[in-house]
Design a protein around this motif. Structure first.
Motif, PDB file in Angstrom:
ATOM      1  N   ASN A 119      81.317  70.575  31.545  1.00 11.40           N
ATOM      2  CA  ASN A 119      81.358  69.981  32.256  1.00 11.40           C
ATOM      3  C   ASN A 119      79.864  68.884  33.287  1.00 11.40           C
ATOM      4  N   GLY A 120      79.272  68.148  32.014  1.00 14.55           N
ATOM      5  CA  GLY A 120      77.699  67.888  32.667  1.00 14.55           C
ATOM      6  C   GLY A 120      76.891  68.259  33.390  1.00 14.55           C
ATOM      7  N   TYR A 121      77.334  69.162  32.371  1.00 12.29           N
ATOM      8  CA  TYR A 121      75.858  70.272  32.380  1.00 12.29           C
ATOM      9  C   TYR A 121      75.187  70.150  31.066  1.00 12.29           C
ATOM     10  N   LEU A 122      74.055  70.424  31.135  1.00 12.16           N
ATOM     11  CA  LEU A 122      73.298  70.593  29.702  1.00 12.16           C
ATOM     12  C   LEU A 122      72.305  71.839  29.516  1.00 12.16           C
ATOM     13  N   TYR A 123      72.547  72.722  28.877  1.00  6.61           N
ATOM     14  CA  TYR A 123      72.457  74.261  28.610  1.00  6.61           C
ATOM     15  C   TYR A 123      70.900  74.702  27.407  1.00  6.61           C
ATOM     16  N   ILE A 124      69.685  74.751  27.705  1.00  3.45           N
ATOM     17  CA  ILE A 124      68.838  74.569  26.541  1.00  3.45           C
ATOM     18  C   ILE A 124      68.389  75.975  26.728  1.00  3.45           C
ATOM     19  N   SER A 125      68.052  76.264  25.067  1.00  7.43           N
ATOM     20  CA  SER A 125      67.805  77.620  25.166  1.00  7.43           C
ATOM     21  C   SER A 125      66.205  77.728  25.190  1.00  7.43           C
ATOM     22  N   GLU A 126      65.357  78.606  25.065  1.00  3.41           N
ATOM     23  CA  GLU A 126      63.512  78.493  25.208  1.00  3.41           C
ATOM     24  C   GLU A 126      63.542  79.729  24.068  1.00  3.41           C
ATOM     25  N   PRO A 127      63.284  79.773  22.594  1.00  2.87           N
ATOM     26  CA  PRO A 127      63.857  81.013  22.526  1.00  2.87           C
ATOM     27  C   PRO A 127      63.190  81.787  22.865  1.00  2.87           C
ATOM     28  N   GLU A 128      63.264  82.793  23.069  1.00  6.56           N
ATOM     29  CA  GLU A 128      62.401  84.636  23.353  1.00  6.56           C
ATOM     30  C   GLU A 128      62.706  84.681  24.986  1.00  6.56           C
ATOM     31  N   SER A 129      62.395  83.205  25.509  1.00  9.79           N
ATOM     32  CA  SER A 129      62.023  83.397  27.052  1.00  9.79           C
ATOM     33  C   SER A 129      63.421  83.443  27.617  1.00  9.79           C
ATOM     34  N   GLY A 130      64.460  82.234  27.845  1.00  3.27           N
ATOM     35  CA  GLY A 130      65.666  81.958  28.516  1.00  3.27           C
ATOM     36  C   GLY A 130      66.079  80.598  28.517  1.00  3.27           C
ATOM     37  N   ILE A 131      66.848  80.097  29.555  1.00  9.51           N
ATOM     38  CA  ILE A 131      67.885  79.005  28.913  1.00  9.51           C
ATOM     39  C   ILE A 131      67.066  78.133  30.374  1.00  9.51           C
ATOM     40  N   HIS A 132      66.930  77.012  30.099  1.00  9.66           N
ATOM     41  CA  HIS A 132      66.698  75.775  31.168  1.00  9.66           C
ATOM     42  C   HIS A 132      68.364  75.062  31.135  1.00  9.66           C
ATOM     43  N   ILE A 133      68.406  74.444  32.629  1.00 13.66           N
ATOM     44  CA  ILE A 133      69.520  74.451  33.040  1.00 13.66           C
ATOM     45  C   ILE A 133      68.763  72.504  33.795  1.00 13.66           C
ATOM     46  N   ILE A 134      70.040  71.821  32.810  1.00 12.09           N
ATOM     47  CA  ILE A 134      69.325  70.592  33.875  1.00 12.09           C
ATOM     48  C   ILE A 134      71.490  69.617  33.582  1.00 12.09           C
ATOM     49  N   ASP A 135      70.998  69.279  34.717  1.00 13.83           N
ATOM     50  CA  ASP A 135      72.695  68.213  35.656  1.00 13.83           C
ATOM     51  C   ASP A 135      71.942  66.971  34.773  1.00 13.83           C
TER      52      ASP A 135
END
Length: 426
Positions: free
Chosen positions: A64-80
């Protein structure tokens, strides 16, 4: 078989009786586990609007227009990413032990070492933690960033030490008993790490698009995950995911999973496996295609599977194969390998409307006509980066590489152009 085992045992006893037992002092290195208390680990989840820089490449999911990128072992970045020419970092989910994610109907599902957690992303910039299934992936462990083995006795020997969240490389000296032929000593060393290398929804629901490197996929309201060669199935129809079937062994060194029609395609370090999910809770083995030892993501389109093999330490330091294989999978019980192309070091790949996007020596884009003429239909080749994975969608290609998140407009195939780049790295 019993006769063979008896014969082997008899020979073995005979051999050992002819040799003297020797005690030898051995020094070796091994990774010992670093523990965190269960309470501290499970209370560490935090959602922030902080625009945190991506430091390490990981898995991707577009929704839905957002990109979610995993930072291995740390978390998830959220990009509009509603404007790919000007993407905006809008948040970060601190999630220890994360590697993979999948999205369905405004819920984001992600692994956190041994647990499965999920978030409500109705407000994409500010996800809300909704729940956690504890110890659902019991064999999941942190990444080992060296070529030494791990101390399994300490790692799995006690349940009251908490969660394994890292490794400490330790040198040990021990007395080892073995027989004078030397065979037993070599086996001991290998075991203790001296020479061991580390290791589409059809229901009408809205589902995120994952990259080809993912170990999570959603099919018919079920989440399928593969971690450490074991597949787990979760029912997503309720307010919270429910483990729908017992986990089972799917194959050795399974690295990726891709759903197509009523089948799941698994990329492994030695081949591609195909399982039918006509019965979603009882996947049934169909066939496999074997190949040389190498890392192996796979995507499928128009009854053709595209498999990349790449060498590198993630799979095995000795792996040398670098190629693109195209396989006819119209008959999933009898897949046919059609053609193999030599590549530089191919990794992730994606297909959209007759176009193949391939991470190899940067980014290569091909028009798909027939498998045998693919190389003659190269549309573009961008170099200067080490591409890891791609998601093509609605004439926009999202590619994560060693130095950045690149986005390309391929509306006009004669003028494919770079839209934006978000830098990645320390």
């Amino acid at each position: 078989m019993k006769k063979l085992l008896f014969l082997f045992s008899t020979i073995l006893l005979g051999l050992t009786s002819c040799q003297d037992q020797v005690t030898e002092t051995v020094t070796y290195k091994i990774n010992e586990p670093v523990f965190m208390s269960t309470e501290t680990f499970r209370n560490s989840v935090k959602v922030t609007g902080e625009q945190r820089k991506i430091s390490t490449i990981g898995k991707m999911c577009f929704y839905n227009g957002y990109l979610y990128i995993s930072e291995p072992e740390s978390g998830i970045h959220i990009i509009d990413n509603r404007n790919p020419a000007n993407p905006q970092m809008v948040g970060f989910i601190e999630l220890m032990g994360n590697a993979d994610l999948a999205i369905r109907d405004n819920k984001l599902y992600a692994d956190s070492y041994i647990d499965l957690v999920w978030f409500d992303i109705s407000n994409p910039a500010l996800p809300e933690l909704k729940g956690r299934l504890d110890s659902i992936f019991p064999s999941a462990l942190p990444i080992v960033d060296n070529n030494y083995g791990i101390d399994y006795a300490q790692t799995y020997g006690s349940s009251n030490k908490g969660i394994v969240v890292g490794w400490k490389l330790t040198e040990k000296t021990e007395d080892v008993n073995h027989y004078s032929g030397g065979w037993w000593n070599k086996g001991y060393e290998l075991y203790d790490g001296v020479a061991l290398n580390s290791t589409t929804s059809t229901s009408g629901s809205s589902t995120g698009i994952n990259g080809s490197m993912s170990r999570f996929t959603i099919y018919n309201d079920r989440l399928y995950s593969v971690i450490n060669n074991s597949m787990s199935i979760f029912d997503l129809t309720g307010d919270q995911p429910v483990k729908a079937a017992d986990s089972f062994y799917i194959g050795w060194n399974v690295e990726t999973i891709f759903s197509y029609k009523t089948n799941l395609f698994f990329g492994t370090s030695t081949g591609m496996l195909i399982y039918s999910v006509s019965d979603p809770l009882k996947p049934e083995y169909q066939s496999c295609i074997t190949h040389a030892y190498a890392c192996d993501p796979v995507v499928v389109d128009n009854d053709l599977a595209y498999v990349t093999l790449h060498s590198g330490s993630i799979c095995d330091v000795s792996a040398k194969e670098n190629s693109l294989i195209i396989i006819d999978v119209k008959d999933v019980k009898n897949p046919t390998q059609l053609v193999t192309y030599n590549m530089t070091n191919p990794k992730g790949l994606g297909i959209d409307n007759g176009k193949l996007f391939l991470c190899d020596d940067g980014l290569k884009i091909y028009k798909i006509t027939t498998p045998q003429t693919l190389m003659a239909n190269n549309l573009a080749h961008y170099t200067g980066m080490d591409g890891f994975d791609v998601i093509p969608f609605n004439n926009t290609l999202m590619m994560i590489a060693d130095d950045g998140l690149y986005q390309y407009d391929y509306t006009d195939l004669t003028q494919i152009k770079l839209l934006s780049k978000i830098a990645i790295g320390k």
